[in-house]
Motif scaffolding. Structure first.
Motif, PDB file in Angstrom:
ATOM      1  N   TRP A 126     -54.218  -7.524  37.607  1.00 35.48           N
ATOM      2  CA  TRP A 126     -53.867  -8.884  37.210  1.00 35.48           C
ATOM      3  C   TRP A 126     -54.484  -9.299  35.874  1.00 35.48           C
ATOM      4  CZ3 TRP A 126     -56.293 -13.641  36.430  1.00 35.48           C
ATOM      5  CH2 TRP A 126     -55.462 -14.759  36.446  1.00 35.48           C
ATOM      6  N   PHE A 127     -55.679  -8.823  35.563  1.00 33.43           N
ATOM      7  CA  PHE A 127     -56.339  -9.246  34.325  1.00 33.43           C
ATOM      8  C   PHE A 127     -55.553  -8.833  33.076  1.00 33.43           C
ATOM      9  CE2 PHE A 127     -60.592  -9.480  36.624  1.00 33.43           C
ATOM     10  CZ  PHE A 127     -60.721 -10.844  36.452  1.00 33.43           C
ATOM     11  N   TYR A 128     -54.731  -7.789  33.160  1.00 28.68           N
ATOM     12  CA  TYR A 128     -54.018  -7.349  31.946  1.00 28.68           C
ATOM     13  C   TYR A 128     -52.492  -7.391  32.089  1.00 28.68           C
ATOM     14  CZ  TYR A 128     -53.920  -2.649  34.201  1.00 28.68           C
ATOM     15  OH  TYR A 128     -53.744  -1.583  35.053  1.00 28.68           O
ATOM     16  N   THR A 129     -51.999  -8.180  33.048  1.00 26.89           N
ATOM     17  CA  THR A 129     -50.561  -8.435  33.145  1.00 26.89           C
ATOM     18  C   THR A 129     -50.323  -9.941  33.119  1.00 26.89           C
ATOM     19  OG1 THR A 129     -50.506  -8.593  35.567  1.00 26.89           O
ATOM     20  CG2 THR A 129     -50.303  -6.381  34.609  1.00 26.89           C
ATOM     21  N   ASN A 141     -43.355  -1.720  32.724  1.00 28.15           N
ATOM     22  CA  ASN A 141     -44.402  -1.449  31.732  1.00 28.15           C
ATOM     23  C   ASN A 141     -44.451  -2.522  30.650  1.00 28.15           C
ATOM     24  OD1 ASN A 141     -45.538   1.009  32.705  1.00 28.15           O
ATOM     25  ND2 ASN A 141     -43.664   2.064  32.077  1.00 28.15           N
ATOM     26  N   ARG A 142     -43.869  -3.691  30.912  1.00 29.53           N
ATOM     27  CA  ARG A 142     -43.843  -4.746  29.896  1.00 29.53           C
ATOM     28  C   ARG A 142     -45.250  -5.191  29.500  1.00 29.53           C
ATOM     29  NH1 ARG A 142     -39.490  -5.857  33.260  1.00 29.53           N
ATOM     30  NH2 ARG A 142     -37.474  -6.157  32.234  1.00 29.53           N
ATOM     31  N   TRP A 143     -46.199  -5.063  30.428  1.00 34.26           N
ATOM     32  CA  TRP A 143     -47.567  -5.503  30.178  1.00 34.26           C
ATOM     33  C   TRP A 143     -48.218  -4.801  28.993  1.00 34.26           C
ATOM     34  CZ3 TRP A 143     -50.855  -1.383  30.591  1.00 34.26           C
ATOM     35  CH2 TRP A 143     -50.407  -0.296  31.336  1.00 34.26           C
ATOM     36  N   LYS A 144     -47.690  -3.644  28.590  1.00 34.13           N
ATOM     37  CA  LYS A 144     -48.296  -2.911  27.476  1.00 34.13           C
ATOM     38  C   LYS A 144     -48.110  -3.646  26.152  1.00 34.13           C
ATOM     39  CE  LYS A 144     -47.841   1.682  29.553  1.00 34.13           C
ATOM     40  NZ  LYS A 144     -47.256   3.039  29.424  1.00 34.13           N
ATOM     41  N   LYS A 145     -47.053  -4.473  26.055  1.00 37.49           N
ATOM     42  CA  LYS A 145     -46.801  -5.215  24.815  1.00 37.49           C
ATOM     43  C   LYS A 145     -46.724  -6.713  25.080  1.00 37.49           C
ATOM     44  CE  LYS A 145     -44.484  -1.436  22.376  1.00 37.49           C
ATOM     45  NZ  LYS A 145     -43.259  -1.001  21.674  1.00 37.49           N
ATOM     46  N   HIS A 146     -45.814  -7.090  25.908  1.00 42.09           N
ATOM     47  CA  HIS A 146     -45.666  -8.502  26.274  1.00 42.09           C
ATOM     48  C   HIS A 146     -44.889  -8.558  27.582  1.00 42.09           C
ATOM     49  CE1 HIS A 146     -41.402  -8.328  25.179  1.00 42.09           C
ATOM     50  NE2 HIS A 146     -41.788  -7.661  24.116  1.00 42.09           N
ATOM     51  N   TRP A 190     -57.353   5.933  37.233  1.00 44.55           N
ATOM     52  CA  TRP A 190     -55.966   5.535  37.001  1.00 44.55           C
ATOM     53  C   TRP A 190     -55.888   4.136  36.376  1.00 44.55           C
ATOM     54  CZ3 TRP A 190     -53.306   1.414  39.325  1.00 44.55           C
ATOM     55  CH2 TRP A 190     -51.960   1.321  38.957  1.00 44.55           C
ATOM     56  N   VAL A 191     -56.552   3.154  36.994  1.00 39.93           N
ATOM     57  CA  VAL A 191     -56.472   1.794  36.469  1.00 39.93           C
ATOM     58  C   VAL A 191     -57.256   1.676  35.155  1.00 39.93           C
ATOM     59  CG1 VAL A 191     -58.468   0.763  37.675  1.00 39.93           C
ATOM     60  CG2 VAL A 191     -56.455  -0.638  37.164  1.00 39.93           C
ATOM     61  N   THR A 192     -58.311   2.472  34.996  1.00 45.89           N
ATOM     62  CA  THR A 192     -59.090   2.443  33.748  1.00 45.89           C
ATOM     63  C   THR A 192     -58.243   2.924  32.578  1.00 45.89           C
ATOM     64  OG1 THR A 192     -61.107   2.886  35.010  1.00 45.89           O
ATOM     65  CG2 THR A 192     -61.209   3.238  32.632  1.00 45.89           C
ATOM     66  N   GLU A 193     -57.493   3.988  32.781  1.00 45.22           N
ATOM     67  CA  GLU A 193     -56.645   4.520  31.708  1.00 45.22           C
ATOM     68  C   GLU A 193     -55.525   3.539  31.359  1.00 45.22           C
ATOM     69  OE1 GLU A 193     -57.265   7.179  29.789  1.00 45.22           O
ATOM     70  OE2 GLU A 193     -59.140   7.127  30.930  1.00 45.22           O
ATOM     71  N   ASP A 194     -54.965   2.861  32.365  1.00 51.66           N
ATOM     72  CA  ASP A 194     -53.945   1.855  32.062  1.00 51.66           C
ATOM     73  C   ASP A 194     -54.555   0.676  31.309  1.00 51.66           C
ATOM     74  OD1 ASP A 194     -51.821   3.249  33.013  1.00 51.66           O
ATOM     75  OD2 ASP A 194     -51.310   1.872  34.626  1.00 51.66           O
ATOM     76  N   ALA A 195     -55.774   0.297  31.646  1.00 50.78           N
ATOM     77  CA  ALA A 195     -56.443  -0.801  30.943  1.00 50.78           C
ATOM     78  C   ALA A 195     -56.615  -0.481  29.460  1.00 50.78           C
ATOM     79  CB  ALA A 195     -57.792  -1.105  31.579  1.00 50.78           C
ATOM     80  N   LYS A 196     -56.820   0.780  29.136  1.00 50.37           N
ATOM     81  CA  LYS A 196     -56.994   1.199  27.746  1.00 50.37           C
ATOM     82  C   LYS A 196     -55.707   1.067  26.942  1.00 50.37           C
ATOM     83  CE  LYS A 196     -60.770   4.457  28.692  1.00 50.37           C
ATOM     84  NZ  LYS A 196     -61.172   5.887  28.711  1.00 50.37           N
TER      85      LYS A 196
END
Length: 408
Positions: A126-129, A141-146, A190-196
């Motif tokens: 939730w913190f990065y979406t 995968n929209r969270w990666k940009k907007h 897994w979640v750490t790599e996505d956070a990056k």
């Protein structure tokens, strides 16, 4: 060192247990530890209760009507900020903030303005979406940009009318970027790599620290008496657990498994089963288990633990089962492979949520026997999920933030 943890629950569920255990360990080490939480029934000392039931319900309603999550509870949050000012923490550790009890912009702006070292713990995404705690099931995968045009708008904490996910993600990016000393802890690789890859990628510290297990409580033990009391003496026990059983947690798969497994197998499920409309005759439903000692015995009693959940940021139940020496059959996705391993020594991974594939792996464990996997499962749990080691890893991160040591 003075540390404040903020979370939606205390002692309850996996995040609440983590918060409680970290609080107790820090106090035992002479660290001034404080808790702020809307759900504080028992804890009185060094504790602050955020808001009240009327505020939480109003926040939930406004969130659903406006489409904005974490933008309400203004006065409750202002009172929390007064409390923070009184205790003057060196570190604020933020856990689950998306349960309709806190004003996120107000809190994060205060933290930035007062230059308080801050740790985000990614128990979910939730913190990065924009609003999603998970995004695997909807393949987004929209969270990666907007964000925006959200495919999960009606899921989780739903919005009745408006899609504000693009604004919420932009606000989070601005707010988190304003915090000078920010660390991000993923509870799995897994979640750490996505956070990056997310809006959090510029945090001073981003690292994985696995959730821990109380290895003294969750351990292999003789549960023959419990098994006898449940009239399961001659059964090969397939165990599953969820906070609440629904299709996302795999209840349909367990029911189909019950039709496929031989008569000498018995499925036992723990967790709220009130929403299950039709219950299966070859499944024993235990309801919610609040007694941790009993839960540990159930894991130990089982011959195999099954976790078909496709979205796991960590998977504490899987780790607890392994700590009890119980092999695992689980879905091969997100964080689960990190826990179970890929070599088959602790159990097996299934690439599709097909009951026949689960049945095949369960019968393979039955053929070899639980003992063939138990020692390796326990050893892996001891190596990866030590409470002492993993809480110490958090304390090391706190010290790095306070000493401006950014490299990890």
């Amino acid at each position: 060192m003075r540390v404040l943890q903020i979370n939606a629950v205390y002692e309850k569920f996996s995040t609440g247990r983590n918060v409680k255990e970290m609080h107790e360990v820090m106090l035992s080490k002479g660290i001034d530890s404080f808790i702020a939480c809307p759900d504080l029934d028992k804890l009185k000392k060094n504790a602050y209760r955020i808001g009240n039931k009327v505020d939480w319900k109003l926040h939930a309603l406004l969130s659903r009507v406006s489409g904005k999550q974490g933008y309400f509870s203004y006065f409750a949050t202002k009172k929390l900020l007064n409390y923070i000012g009184q205790i003057n923490p060196d570190i604020i550790c933020l856990h689950n903030l998306h349960s309709n009890y806190i004003n996120i912009p107000l809190l994060l702006t205060y933290i930035a303005q007062n230059n308080i070292a801050t740790v985000l713990v990614l128990h979910d995404s939730w913190f990065y979406t924009g609003k999603c705690v998970y995004y695997i099931e909807c393949s987004c995968n929209r969270w990666k940009k907007h964000c925006g045009d959200c495919p999960a708008l009606k899921l989780g904490n739903p919005s009745f009318f408006f899609d504000k996910t693009e604004k919420m993600l932009a606000d989070k990016k601005k707010l988190f970027s304003s915090i000078e000393r920010l660390a991000v802890i993923g509870v799995s690789q897994w979640v750490t790599e996505d956070a990056k890859k997310s809006i959090l990628k510029d945090a001073r510290i981003i690292q994985c620290i696995y959730n821990w297990i109380d290895l003294e409580c969750f351990r292999p033990r003789d549960c023959s008496e419990l098994k006898h009391s449940m009239r399961l003496d001659d059964k090969f026990i397939v165990f599953g657990i969820a906070m609440s059983w629904n299709s996302q947690k795999g209840i349909n798969l367990f029911h189909e498994l019950a039709d496929l497994l031989p008569d000498n197998c018995k499925i036992v499920l723990a967790g709220d089963d009130s929403s299950i409309q039709i219950k299966h005759s070859n499944v024993t439903y235990l309801g919610t288990i609040k007694d941790i000692d009993l839960l540990s015995k159930l894991y130990s009693m089982a011959d195999v633990f099954v976790n078909p959940t496709i979205q796991e940021t960590f998977g504490k139940t899987t780790a607890e089962a392994m700590a009890c020496g119980t092999p695992v059959v689980a879905y091969n996705g997100t964080a689960t492979p990190e826990l179970v391993g890929l070599d088959g020594s602790c159990g097996f991974l299934v690439d599709e949520n097909d009951p026949k594939l689960y049945c095949e792996k369960i019968l393979k464990i039955q053929e070899h026997g639980q003992m063939a996997f138990g020692k390796a499962a326990r050893q892996r749990a001891e190596n990866m999920f030590s409470k002492e080691n993993n809480i110490q890893a958090y304390l090391d991160v706190y010290k790095k933030l306070l000493n401006n040591e950014w490299s990890v």
